[in-house]
Design a protein around this motif. Structure first.
Motif, PDB file in Angstrom:
ATOM      1  N   PRO A 184       3.694 -14.320  -2.755  1.00  0.00           N
ATOM      2  CA  PRO A 184       2.621 -14.291  -1.980  1.00  0.00           C
ATOM      3  C   PRO A 184       3.006 -14.099  -0.814  1.00  0.00           C
ATOM      4  O   PRO A 184       2.212 -13.768   0.071  1.00  0.00           O
ATOM      5  CB  PRO A 184       1.974 -15.887  -2.554  1.00  0.00           C
ATOM      6  N   GLU A 185       3.868 -15.322  -0.098  1.00  0.00           N
ATOM      7  CA  GLU A 185       4.531 -15.355   0.735  1.00  0.00           C
ATOM      8  C   GLU A 185       4.804 -13.775   1.235  1.00  0.00           C
ATOM      9  O   GLU A 185       4.749 -13.182   2.826  1.00  0.00           O
ATOM     10  CB  GLU A 185       6.093 -15.951   0.840  1.00  0.00           C
ATOM     11  N   GLN A 186       5.953 -12.655   0.740  1.00  0.00           N
ATOM     12  CA  GLN A 186       5.902 -11.047   1.000  1.00  0.00           C
ATOM     13  C   GLN A 186       4.959 -10.619   1.200  1.00  0.00           C
ATOM     14  O   GLN A 186       4.850 -10.023   2.862  1.00  0.00           O
ATOM     15  CB  GLN A 186       6.987 -10.437  -0.133  1.00  0.00           C
ATOM     16  N   ALA A 246      10.865 -14.391   7.922  1.00  0.00           N
ATOM     17  CA  ALA A 246      12.020 -14.294   7.051  1.00  0.00           C
ATOM     18  C   ALA A 246      11.961 -13.566   5.716  1.00  0.00           C
ATOM     19  O   ALA A 246      13.117 -13.827   5.198  1.00  0.00           O
ATOM     20  CB  ALA A 246      10.859 -15.674   6.220  1.00  0.00           C
ATOM     21  N   HIS A 247      11.494 -12.670   5.849  1.00  0.00           N
ATOM     22  CA  HIS A 247      11.687 -11.768   4.705  1.00  0.00           C
ATOM     23  C   HIS A 247      11.365 -10.255   5.791  1.00  0.00           C
ATOM     24  O   HIS A 247      11.200  -9.484   4.555  1.00  0.00           O
ATOM     25  CB  HIS A 247       9.993 -11.210   3.887  1.00  0.00           C
ATOM     26  N   ALA A 248      12.389 -10.389   6.664  1.00  0.00           N
ATOM     27  CA  ALA A 248      12.637  -8.724   6.712  1.00  0.00           C
ATOM     28  C   ALA A 248      13.664  -8.464   6.739  1.00  0.00           C
ATOM     29  O   ALA A 248      13.976  -6.860   6.749  1.00  0.00           O
ATOM     30  CB  ALA A 248      13.338  -9.152   9.043  1.00  0.00           C
ATOM     31  N   ARG A 249      14.119  -8.765   5.424  1.00  0.00           N
ATOM     32  CA  ARG A 249      15.043  -7.823   5.023  1.00  0.00           C
ATOM     33  C   ARG A 249      14.895  -7.646   3.885  1.00  0.00           C
ATOM     34  O   ARG A 249      15.846  -7.270   2.250  1.00  0.00           O
ATOM     35  CB  ARG A 249      16.590  -8.758   5.345  1.00  0.00           C
ATOM     36  N   THR A 250      13.412  -7.886   3.256  1.00  0.00           N
ATOM     37  CA  THR A 250      13.404  -7.824   2.159  1.00  0.00           C
ATOM     38  C   THR A 250      13.387  -6.217   1.306  1.00  0.00           C
ATOM     39  O   THR A 250      13.184  -5.533   1.696  1.00  0.00           O
ATOM     40  CB  THR A 250      11.684  -7.951   1.707  1.00  0.00           C
ATOM     41  N   ASP A 251      13.886  -6.568   0.089  1.00  0.00           N
ATOM     42  CA  ASP A 251      13.297  -4.784  -1.122  1.00  0.00           C
ATOM     43  C   ASP A 251      12.997  -4.727  -1.160  1.00  0.00           C
ATOM     44  O   ASP A 251      12.238  -5.382  -2.325  1.00  0.00           O
ATOM     45  CB  ASP A 251      15.007  -4.852  -1.596  1.00  0.00           C
ATOM     46  N   TRP A 252      11.675  -4.111  -0.680  1.00  0.00           N
ATOM     47  CA  TRP A 252      10.115  -3.699  -1.088  1.00  0.00           C
ATOM     48  C   TRP A 252      10.131  -2.965  -2.546  1.00  0.00           C
ATOM     49  O   TRP A 252       8.186  -2.558  -2.799  1.00  0.00           O
ATOM     50  CB  TRP A 252       9.735  -2.779   0.052  1.00  0.00           C
ATOM     51  N   ARG A 253      10.881  -2.699  -3.029  1.00  0.00           N
ATOM     52  CA  ARG A 253      10.923  -1.446  -3.959  1.00  0.00           C
ATOM     53  C   ARG A 253      10.688  -3.119  -5.084  1.00  0.00           C
ATOM     54  O   ARG A 253      10.332  -2.738  -6.434  1.00  0.00           O
ATOM     55  CB  ARG A 253      12.170  -1.120  -4.453  1.00  0.00           C
ATOM     56  N   ILE A 274      -8.329  -6.512   5.999  1.00  0.00           N
ATOM     57  CA  ILE A 274      -6.485  -6.690   5.487  1.00  0.00           C
ATOM     58  C   ILE A 274      -6.571  -6.299   3.261  1.00  0.00           C
ATOM     59  O   ILE A 274      -6.619  -7.164   3.012  1.00  0.00           O
ATOM     60  CB  ILE A 274      -6.171  -7.817   5.734  1.00  0.00           C
ATOM     61  N   ALA A 275      -5.922  -4.697   3.268  1.00  0.00           N
ATOM     62  CA  ALA A 275      -5.097  -5.464   2.338  1.00  0.00           C
ATOM     63  C   ALA A 275      -3.743  -4.273   2.359  1.00  0.00           C
ATOM     64  O   ALA A 275      -3.145  -3.308   2.917  1.00  0.00           O
ATOM     65  CB  ALA A 275      -6.299  -3.875   1.338  1.00  0.00           C
ATOM     66  N   CYS A 276      -3.296  -4.450   0.760  1.00  0.00           N
ATOM     67  CA  CYS A 276      -1.847  -3.947   1.211  1.00  0.00           C
ATOM     68  C   CYS A 276      -1.346  -2.917  -0.581  1.00  0.00           C
ATOM     69  O   CYS A 276      -1.952  -4.023  -1.301  1.00  0.00           O
ATOM     70  CB  CYS A 276      -0.827  -5.037   0.704  1.00  0.00           C
ATOM     71  N   VAL A 277      -1.723  -2.475  -0.212  1.00  0.00           N
ATOM     72  CA  VAL A 277      -1.923  -0.999  -1.062  1.00  0.00           C
ATOM     73  C   VAL A 277      -0.042  -0.615  -1.587  1.00  0.00           C
ATOM     74  O   VAL A 277       0.261  -0.105  -1.102  1.00  0.00           O
ATOM     75  CB  VAL A 277      -2.198   0.684  -0.930  1.00  0.00           C
ATOM     76  N   ASP A 278      -0.664  -0.997  -3.254  1.00  0.00           N
ATOM     77  CA  ASP A 278       1.161  -0.608  -4.335  1.00  0.00           C
ATOM     78  C   ASP A 278       1.702   0.375  -4.577  1.00  0.00           C
ATOM     79  O   ASP A 278       0.809   0.906  -5.262  1.00  0.00           O
ATOM     80  CB  ASP A 278       1.528  -2.036  -5.873  1.00  0.00           C
ATOM     81  N   PRO A 279       2.294   1.255  -3.648  1.00  0.00           N
ATOM     82  CA  PRO A 279       2.219   2.610  -3.850  1.00  0.00           C
ATOM     83  C   PRO A 279       2.905   3.186  -5.702  1.00  0.00           C
ATOM     84  O   PRO A 279       2.920   4.409  -5.727  1.00  0.00           O
ATOM     85  CB  PRO A 279       2.572   3.774  -2.980  1.00  0.00           C
ATOM     86  N   LEU A 280       4.090   2.236  -5.850  1.00  0.00           N
ATOM     87  CA  LEU A 280       4.221   2.158  -6.982  1.00  0.00           C
ATOM     88  C   LEU A 280       3.963   2.477  -8.242  1.00  0.00           C
ATOM     89  O   LEU A 280       4.310   2.251  -9.293  1.00  0.00           O
ATOM     90  CB  LEU A 280       5.733   0.508  -6.829  1.00  0.00           C
ATOM     91  N   LYS A 281       2.687   1.303  -8.467  1.00  0.00           N
ATOM     92  CA  LYS A 281       1.507   1.211  -9.556  1.00  0.00           C
ATOM     93  C   LYS A 281       0.825   2.313  -9.157  1.00  0.00           C
ATOM     94  O   LYS A 281       0.039   2.482 -10.524  1.00  0.00           O
ATOM     95  CB  LYS A 281       1.561   0.100  -9.036  1.00  0.00           C
TER      96      LYS A 281
END
Length: 379
Positions: free
Chosen positions: A146-148, A133-140, A52-59
């Motif tokens: 860690p929770e996000q 809890a993080h449904a309204r997160t600004d993903w930018r 399971i991975a989350c890739v950061d395209p902003l970085k």
């Protein structure tokens, strides 16, 4: 299972090596679109049975190693409600993966309801309540907590389990081939290509305009769409829909006349006035035989309306036998189109196979229905 957060080219290369033997991947994306025409990709979540991975395209400047994995010819990409995710991939690659599996569509033909949300499907199939809890997160925003990251990972953590479960059910019920046409549509480039010429059709209220006014609205729509694309801004930030309608309705011929259009600000006239006048003139110059026409079907006769009612009853019975929600198969408008002998979704694919054929037989007098106590009987 540890969630990998990938924010470097070296980390991405290592992840791609871990995914090299995969024949399927669960994919999800987080994006922001409130202030742009094109969605801004903010996060890519990917998983198989081992990773399971989350890739950061902003970085990471170059996502091509990951795209190369996604676009392998032997790869199946698994999504839930795939269109927006595939739109992002199309923008990144100018092409689409050819093998996709959409758990929302699979759930539709397995009786879980039409357009069921990911959280509801996870609850029904896996008995897991997802954290909201993080449904309204600004993903930018960075850094992500860690929770996000864990919240984002849930979108693929359970998606892979849904994939295995729903695919197995499709095989067991003999419905594995029902969705080929729907999945093929998801992988068709024309699904995601913008067409400025038809952008006016998305403007609410256009049906109230005359054909000559629609010709003006069409030209205004072309101008606004091209401007929004060029500046990467939402359409409404260029000119709002209700203002577009009034511009088409009143067709001002000067900048001074534009001041009478409600909602058209002075700054809009300063920025776009000449371009708007040019679009209006282009619309007025369209020959009458080329004016757009809003297709308004004639009202059904009383007998046709009764026939639609009968077909709706037959639809509900057939869907109940297949344990499928009727609205997932056809709406009343779809049935009305069938009665008018027009094209309808129920004439194609799995919908035609399980219900459409029977409805056509009924219309042709080859199938009869009768009442038996409190249910319909097909003869």
């Amino acid at each position: 299972m540890t969630i990998q957060f990938i924010d470097s080219s070296a980390g991405l290369k290592d992840l791609c090596e871990q995914l090299a033997e995969s024949t399927w991947l669960a994919i999800d994306t987080e994006f922001h679109r409130e202030k742009t025409y094109y969605p801004q990709l903010c996060l890519i979540q990917v998983a198989n049975d081992d990773v399971i991975a989350c890739v950061d395209p902003l970085k990471i400047d170059d996502l091509s190693p990951l795209m190369d994995v996604f676009y392998r010819t032997d790869m199946t990409l698994v999504f839930h409600a795939a269109r927006q995710d595939l739109e992002l991939l199309f923008l990144l690659r100018d092409a689409l993966p050819q093998q996709v599996f959409d758990t929302q569509l699979a759930a539709t033909v397995l009786g879980y309801g039409d357009q069921i949300g990911y959280g509801n499907l996870v609850k029904q199939c896996l008995n897991v309540d997802l954290d909201k809890a993080h449904a309204r997160t600004d993903w930018r925003q960075r850094p992500l907590s860690p929770e996000q990251i864990d919240y984002a990972a849930d979108d693929v953590r359970y998606l892979r389990e849904l994939y295995h479960q729903l695919e197995a059910k499709l095989v067991d019920t003999g419905r594995i081939n029902w969705l080929k046409e729907d999945f093929a549509t998801l992988s068709a480039t024309e699904t995601y290509q913008s067409n400025p010429e038809s952008s006016w059709l998305r403007i609410k209220g256009s049906g109230r305009l005359k054909s000559s006014q629609l010709a003006v609205l069409q030209q205004l729509g072309v101008w606004r769409e091209q401007r929004a694309i060029k500046q990467n801004l939402p359409r409404r930030w260029i000119i709002k829909d209700d203002v577009m309608l009034d511009l088409a309705r009143f067709s001002p011929s000067s900048l001074d006349a534009m001041n009478k259009i409600r909602g058209l600000e002075s700054r809009d006239i300063d920025r776009h006035g000449q371009a708007i006048l040019k679009a209006i003139e282009a619309g007025k110059a369209v020959p009458q035989e080329q004016w757009p026409v809003m297709k308004r079907p004639q009202p059904l006769s009383n007998q046709q309306d009764a026939l639609v009612d009968a077909l709706m009853g037959l639809l509900r019975k057939l869907c109940d036998e297949q344990t499928i929600t009727p609205v997932a198969v056809a709406t009343r408008k779809d049935i009305e189109a069938l009665v008018r002998d027009q094209d309808s979704p129920i004439k194609h694919g799995w919908r035609h196979e399980i219900v459409g054929q029977k409805l056509e037989q009924f219309l042709a007098g080859e199938l009869k229905i009768s009442a038996s106590q409190q249910q319909l009987e097909i003869q």
